[in-house]
Design a protein around this motif. Structure first.
Motif, mmCIF file in Angstrom:
data_model
loop_
_atom_site.group_PDB
_atom_site.id
_atom_site.type_symbol
_atom_site.label_atom_id
_atom_site.label_comp_id
_atom_site.label_asym_id
_atom_site.label_seq_id
_atom_site.Cartn_x
_atom_site.Cartn_y
_atom_site.Cartn_z
ATOM 1 N N SER A 1 3.798 1.680 -1.032
ATOM 2 C CA SER A 1 4.764 1.764 -2.394
ATOM 3 C C SER A 1 3.710 1.717 -3.517
ATOM 4 C CB SER A 1 5.541 0.670 -2.226
ATOM 5 O OG SER A 1 4.982 -0.552 -2.596
ATOM 6 N N ASP A 2 2.458 1.755 -3.177
ATOM 7 C CA ASP A 2 1.157 1.854 -4.442
ATOM 8 C C ASP A 2 1.592 0.724 -5.200
ATOM 9 O OD1 ASP A 2 0.036 4.531 -3.619
ATOM 10 O OD2 ASP A 2 1.875 5.507 -4.544
ATOM 11 N N ASP A 3 1.805 -0.398 -4.783
ATOM 12 C CA ASP A 3 1.747 -1.491 -5.446
ATOM 13 C C ASP A 3 0.575 -2.612 -5.270
ATOM 14 O OD1 ASP A 3 2.993 -3.162 -7.469
ATOM 15 O OD2 ASP A 3 4.303 -4.184 -6.032
ATOM 16 N N ILE B 1 0.823 -1.303 -0.106
ATOM 17 C CA ILE B 1 0.050 -0.049 0.003
ATOM 18 C C ILE B 1 0.817 1.294 -0.071
ATOM 19 C CG2 ILE B 1 -1.658 1.295 1.442
ATOM 20 C CD1 ILE B 1 -2.795 -1.437 2.236
#
Length: 284
Positions: free
Chosen positions: A276-278, A274
């Protein structure tokens, strides 16, 4: 009370047993660090459990001390909500007559039963079930001669009743109870051998709705983590719902994501993704 969250912060909601806590009822080092990072980033943390408030406080103070005075605490599956300042925001107990009827129902079926009144763990049976539960909860228990009398004479509400027995028998007990107490009690599993009897209308999902109105956040956007039947309604209301790899099948079916188990640092794994926007690579 008027509270508002910073619009840039996210809201994270964590169940305890089977989710944050591993099978040894501890917080792993990786999960510890992931939660610490959430705090460092200023994100809101809500701890949401079927455990009693005293039990949740013990875990925070001993395993997650940096969350003391930071995390909001939802205990008794939503029946008792305390904010990070220690202010009681919500409390709801069982109707006395209904609670008494429930105790008598469990007695007839020879199911271990105990109650929670004024944040005390109270049993009329000094059996292995209460000894094990007390150890699991990190809370001492109080013995009384008669739970019915205790409920009748208490000036405090009965926040929850718990029935404990082996899984197959509890399936039968749950089926009978749901018919008998329909519209009077919320009944759900918190473990395969634990059956929770809560005030009608009380649930973790409803608790999140209460907090969302106080703190002005969108419940559909919160990051919710759980593994058991009592987590289902809070997982359902969010677009960002995470079921643990050890979760029951019906829990996994309502969650958007399924992550590694509580013994495989599933919560930490998801938090790292979350932050690391992954999220595209979060499902196992």
């Amino acid at each position: 009370m008027n509270y508002h969250l910073n619009s840039s912060t996210k809201v994270f909601v964590f169940d305890f047993d089977g989710t944050l806590l591993n099978s040894e009822v501890r917080i792993s080092p990786r999960t510890f660090e992931a939660l610490k990072k959430l705090k460092e980033h200023g994100h809101t943390i809500i701890l949401c459990s079927g455990r009693m408030y005293a039990s949740m406080l013990f875990i925070v103070e001993n395993f997650l001390p940096f969350l003391k005075g930071y995390a909001h605490i939802v205990s008794y599956n939503g029946g008792y909500i305390v904010n990070n300042k220690g202010e009681l925001l919500f409390e709801k107990g069982l109707d006395k007559d209904v609670a008494i009827d429930c105790i008598e129902f469990l007695r007839e079926l020879n199911v271990h039963r105990h109650v929670y009144i004024n944040d005390e763990l109270i049993s009329e049976q000094d059996d292995q079930e209460i000894k094990d539960y007390s150890k699991h909860s990190f809370v001492a228990y109080k013995l009384v001669d008669d739970l019915v009398d205790t409920i009748k004479n208490s000036e405090h509400p009965t926040l929850k009743i718990l029935g404990i027995c082996e899984q197959e028998k509890l399936n039968m007990v749950q089926s009978l109870a749901e018919k008998k107490f329909e519209g009077k009690i919320n009944i759900m599993r918190s473990f395969s051998t634990y059956l929770d009897f809560m005030p009608f209308g009380v649930s973790k999902g409803e608790a999140l709705k209460i907090l969302s109105k106080i703190y002005n956040f969108n419940v559909e956007e919160v990051y919710v983590f759980g593994d058991s039947q009592n987590d289902i309604d809070m997982l359902r209301i969010s677009r960002n719902s995470f079921a643990m790899g050890n979760a029951q099948k019906d829990v996994k079916e309502v969650a958007r994501y399924v992550i590694p188990s509580n013994d495989e640092d599933g919560v930490a794994f998801a938090i790292e993704k979350i932050l690391s926007d992954d999220l595209d690579n979060v499902n196992i």
